[in-house]
Design a protein around this motif. Structure first.
Motif: not given
Length: 212
Positions: A15-22, A59-76
């Motif tokens: 989880x990274x606020x303000x960060x997306x991975x298209x 949600x709590x700061x140690x485990x906030x709620x998450x957005x419903x959509x994220x981006x799956x990335x592969x470590x290259x």
């Protein structure tokens, strides 16, 4: 991405606020928290996939709620530093919807991912003629000047517009909610339209502020 890549049905979450991975984009990350170092170790020992997702304000700061959509990335690429951090790059493969978060004995979070709404991410996107390219590039010039983003304009103007749109969506200092809307856009043309509207709003606000 020429090879066929199947992202995992259960994906490790970063989880990274303000960060997306298209899809198709590359995200450099500096990983230093112990739980995420553990996550990277597990990813490298397994499928190499990590899901970048924004925490929502609730949600709590140690485990906030998450957005419903994220981006799956592969470590290259990855490098371990002398002080124990990981410098790595994720390549976006496709977006996913969070079906449910799983109860796992790990310090990091894991979700069951649903990729079905985003099957088009695996197909090269082509912009439709409805997008007025010259005007969009003009506003990109003005917006980059406004927010202080430097770029190689001759190279940018020769790049595929889909690449320009995705990179701008990642780099531009829009608020997290706007970033999420850009990520969730159903197509490259829709993302381009939303990006254009966000840039025009910023330019209009800056113009109104300077006039006042």
């Amino acid at each position: 991405m020429s090879q066929i890549i199947n992202p995992p049905s259960e994906i490790k979450l970063f989880p990274i606020r303000g960060c997306i991975l298209p899809p198709g984009e590359h995200l450099p990350l500096n990983v230093f928290e112990p739980r995420y170092l553990n996550m990277v170790d597990d990813a490298l020992a397994g499928d190499s996939f990590i899901g970048v997702i924004q925490p929502s304000p609730s949600g709590p700061s140690d485990k906030p709620a998450l957005e419903k959509v994220g981006g799956a990335g592969r470590i290259v690429s990855h490098q371990e530093t002398s002080d124990g951090r990981y410098l790595m790059v994720l390549e976006g493969v496709m977006r996913f919807a969070v079906d449910e978060e799983l109860d796992v004995r790990k310090p990091y979070r894991v979700a069951r991912a649903d990729y079905r709404p985003f099957s088009q991410d695996l197909v090269e996107a082509h912009l439709t003629p409805m997008i007025e390219v010259a005007g969009l590039l003009d506003r990109l010039h003005a917006y980059f000047d406004l927010v202080g983003i430097e770029t190689d304009w001759p190279a940018l103007e020769q790049a595929p517009l889909s690449l320009v749109i995705n990179k701008t969506a990642m780099a531009a200092p829009f608020d997290p909610a706007a970033k999420q809307r850009l990520l969730e856009a159903s197509s490259i043309p829709q993302r381009a339209e939303l990006l254009d509207n966000l840039m025009q709003d910023s330019l209009s606000q800056a113009s109104s502020g300077s006039a006042g």
